[in-house]
Write a protein that holds these residues in place. Structure first.
Motif, short mmCIF file in Angstrom:
data_model
loop_
_atom_site.label_atom_id
_atom_site.label_comp_id
_atom_site.label_asym_id
_atom_site.label_seq_id
_atom_site.Cartn_x
_atom_site.Cartn_y
_atom_site.Cartn_z
N ARG A 12 0.94 -1.23 0.07
CA ARG A 12 -0.06 0.17 0.12
C ARG A 12 1.01 1.21 0.22
N GLY A 13 1.84 1.21 0.69
CA GLY A 13 3.07 2.26 0.85
C GLY A 13 3.62 2.56 -0.44
N ALA A 14 4.39 1.18 -0.77
CA ALA A 14 5.34 1.55 -1.65
C ALA A 14 4.65 1.55 -3.34
N GLY A 15 3.56 0.91 -3.40
CA GLY A 15 2.90 0.99 -4.65
C GLY A 15 3.57 -0.48 -5.47
N ARG A 16 2.75 -0.66 -6.66
CA ARG A 16 3.11 -1.78 -7.59
C ARG A 16 4.37 -1.29 -8.52
N ARG A 17 4.64 -0.01 -8.83
CA ARG A 17 5.74 0.46 -9.54
C ARG A 17 5.66 -0.28 -10.89
#
Ligand SMILES: Cc1cc2nc3c(=O)[nH]c(=O)nc-3n(C[C@H](O)[C@H](O)[C@H](O)COP(=O)(O)OP(=O)(O)OC[C@H]3O[C@@H](n4cnc5c(N)ncnc54)[C@H](O)[C@@H]3O)c2cc1C
Ligand code: SF4
Ligand code: SF4
Lengths: 130, 531
Positions: free
Chosen positions: B384-389
């Motif tokens: 949720r914090g880092a995202g899927r990039r």
């Protein structure tokens, strides 16, 4: 290892093709699945549990020739027996759930280990005395 | 062959595996509100050792003093390598989580007027977890074995790739966090339910840079009829005989220093061993069919009366399934040593709760449940914090069997399996380890690994099988290197040339590396082992 799919019982639902964890079956062109990768069969009986028509028979030998033929197993009532023993072929009445005896597993295992330990101690003592 | 176009998907959290650890991880991640995809080599419900087993979970009520006592009892058996905090954590989490399955699993009585939660029957447990996960919003992809991880330029894990074997398509999934829950490695011993447990997740993670721990603690076996590995419940009271009818001197099952196993192994090396179950508890004779029907079928289907007739037995190697080695856990969220990568269940080290002894019989299941739930929740929060990039370029991390270092000319590596098995689960190699034997087996396995790494290459379903063999070779290398470095005996790691426990070696032992295998104590300086 999986020994036979009884074509006359099989409805072609393909449940076993999906449920076999090791990808032993291929969907068959006439509806009856094919045993395509026998070398991957791990003799886990799971296909029998998931076959709603009791159309499969797994011989218990992981390697080598089965002791009983699939026809003999059928005659003995072994085809479908396991699914019945699990209770997967019927709903259980509320007063007698399928897993009502399962709690005994731990106590029976401990009792078995205690029997072995007592017997071994006795055997050692007899050995030392004699 | 990969005929159709590749499948490409993305998710916040990708779970690799389909046993109890994977399902509990998926459920927790989905309950945290993120998108979760689970890929299993087999079918979630039947694959893995959970499904064919019937795990009894560590189950201690939160009554004053009881948990503390239970922890101290088990800690004393860990040879100083477990952590009391982790033990407390798995007792508590298991106690809270199992009753949540009530809508899915047919819990019944405990014989004392209450509900029996701690022990669950495998097929029903996994069927319940599958439905629970689906209701929580998890997307399950059965028969989607994972072959390798994908990495971002900074080394963080970006997803995974594999082969959808029913559809005959390759697949790629991009994700913000990945949980490895691929189970232990039983080296194709025939152990019940373990055919797919070939250590794939350990190889994939190691290729991404992950470190393992406790691989020397992989000496565990289960007794079964010689023709079919079953659960062990029926055999605890067994007496053993040779074919001449002479009773064998076999110490009881729970004797120290693996005396029971060693006596059976020695006897099996000289000839068939027959079990006699006439001493088994009467209630077991009457009730086995209702408790564990799959243990009866192998006998009935040979017209053997298991409680009257003598029958040949064998001990089946369990490798790291009921051994304790696996991916090193470096944080409270079951993080591995690689960013975005988590580990749970038998693919993670269980030393944190069981130390140098097997956690089978209660702790392993509680660990699989808890580590799954913890990893799933932590992966969800992280994603949720880092995202899927999703748009960042990635590279595939797979090596042996996928991208040969030299000419591709080996499509199938099963020929090497007997050598790998002899080195890891062979009775003499495992139960009577010594420096010279370990070196001999290490060199033999090394040659097999080299051939796969240099020349292994296959496509489609062949790639899955080849990677399984590469993974078993890799696991064998780590086991042998760790067993050689641990220059003492401790718990299930028994060296005949180093019979005592050395207080200076009371540390978990890390092992990793593909090209070159290295080992080092968790706290201490690196020690290179020449591969
Ligand atoms: C006979 C037996 C009895 C046991 N009894 C007990 C007990 O009473 N108490 C106890 O605490 N413990 C017990 N254990 C141990 C316990 O069962 C395990 O610790 C636990 O089930 C492990 O769960 P898991 O999810 O980690 O692994 P598993 O259930 O083995 O699941 C591994 C999963 O990973 C999947 N997988 C593998 N490779 C790939 C890949 N490349 N891509 C995608 N998926 C992959 C497999 O298909 C499988 O679904 C027992 C073990 C055995 C063998
Ligand atoms: S016994 Fe198990 S592995 Fe063999 S075909 Fe049936 S489900 Fe598949
Ligand atoms: S599950 Fe049974 S009925 Fe369905 S296809 Fe398989 S064998 Fe036939």
């Amino acid at each position: 290892m999986i020994a036979q799919i009884f074509a006359e019982r099989c409805t072609g639902c393909q449940a076993c093709v999906a449920a076999c964890p090791t990808h032993v079956f291929d969907a068959g062109t006439d509806g009856v699945p094919l045993i395509a990768r026998l070398d991957q069969c791990q003799t886990c009986f799971m296909c029998e549990l998931y076959c709603p028509a009791d159309a499969l028979y797994v011989a218990p030998e992981q390697e080598g020739e089965p002791g009983l033929s699939a026809a003999e197993a059928l005659a003995m009532g072994q085809v479908g027996r396991l699914r019945h023993d699990y209770g997967w072929d019927r709903d259980a009445p509320p007063e007698a759930p399928h897993l009502q005896d399962f709690w005994q597993l731990g106590p029976l295992l401990r009792e078995g280990a205690e029997i072995a330990a007592r017997r071994y101690a006795k055997r050692k003592a007899a050995f030392e005395d004699g | 062959m990969s005929e159709a176009a590749p499948i490409t998907r993305s998710a916040d959290v990708l779970i690799i595996g389909g046993g109890m650890a994977a399902c509990w991880a998926a459920i927790m991640a989905a309950q945290a509100g993120v998108e979760v995809l689970l890929v299993d080599k087999g079918f979630v419900g039947t694959s893995g050792v959970t499904a064919t087993g019937g795990p009894n979970h560590w189950w201690v009520a939160p009554e004053p003093g009881r948990r503390e006592t239970a922890i101290e009892e088990r800690y004393a058996r860990s040879f100083g390598l477990a952590e009391r905090d982790w033990m407390a954590r798995i007792i508590d989490e298991t106690w809270r989580a199992l009753p949540q399955l009530a809508g899915y699993y047919p819990f019944a009585g405990d014989g004392k007027g209450g509900t029996f939660y701690s022990g669950v029957r495998g097929p029903e447990y996994m069927r319940a977890l599958r439905r629970f996960a689906q209701d929580a919003g998890v997307t399950i992809l059965d028969h989607h074995p994972s072959l390798e991880l994908l990495l971002h330029a900074d080394g963080a894990v970006a997803g995974a790739a594999g082969y959808a074997r029913l559809k005959q398509q390759t697949w790629t999934v991009r994700a913000g966090a990945v949980v490895i829950a691929t189970g232990g490695c039983a080296f194709r011993s025939g152990l019940i339910g373990s055919h797919g447990n070939s250590g794939d997740g350990l190889l994939m993670a190691a290729e991404a840079g992950a470190v393992l721990s406790g691989m020397e603690f992989s000496v565990s076996y289960s007794l079964s009829p010689a023709w079919n590995s079953t659960r062990t419940l029926p055999y605890f009271a067994a007496r053993f005989f040779d074919t001449e009818g002479r009773e064998l001197d076999v110490p009881p099952p729970m004797s120290g220093e693996a005396a029971h196993l060693r006596a059976l192994a020695r006897a099996l090396e000289t000839g068939p061993v027959l079990a006699d179950l006439s001493d088994a508890p009467d209630a077991l004779k009457r009730g086995l069919r209702r408790i564990q029907p799959a243990s009866l079928a192998p006998f009935e289907r040979k017209r053997i009366d298991l409680f009257r007739d003598r029958f040949p037995v064998r001990i089946f190697g369990e490798g790291t399934v009921r051994g304790t080695g696996g991916l090193q856990i470096v944080g409270d969220g079951c993080e591995t040593s690689v960013a975005n990568l988590y580990a749970a269940g038998d693919s993670a080290t269980r030393e944190l709760v069981a130390g140098a002894t097997s956690g089978g019989g209660a702790q392993n299941a509680a660990w699989a449940l808890t580590s799954g739930r913890i990893a799933g929740a932590a992966a969800a929060a992280h994603a949720r914090g880092a995202g899927r990039r999703r748009d960042a370029p990635v590279k595939a991390a797979g090596t042996a069997g996928l991208r040969p270092a030299s000419t591709a000319r080996l499509p199938d590596a099963r020929e090497g399996l007997p050598v790998i098995q002899a080195a890891t689960i062979g009775y003499d190699a495992a139960l009577w380890r010594s420096g010279d034997k370990l070196v001999r087996h290490r060199d033999a396995v090394e040659a097999i690994w080299r051939t796969i790494a240099d020349h292994g290459h296959a496509e489609g379903g062949g790639a899955v099988a080849l990677r399984e063999h590469a993974a078993m070779a890799a696991c064998a290398r780590w086991i042998l290197a760790a067993a050689l470095t641990r220059d003492e005996s401790r718990g299930m790691h028994m060296r005949i040339d180093r019979p005592g426990t050395d207080p200076a070696q009371q540390s978990r032992l890390l092992v990793a590396g593909l090209d070159r295998v290295w080992t080092r104590p968790e706290r201490g300086a690196a020690q290179e082992i020449a591969a």
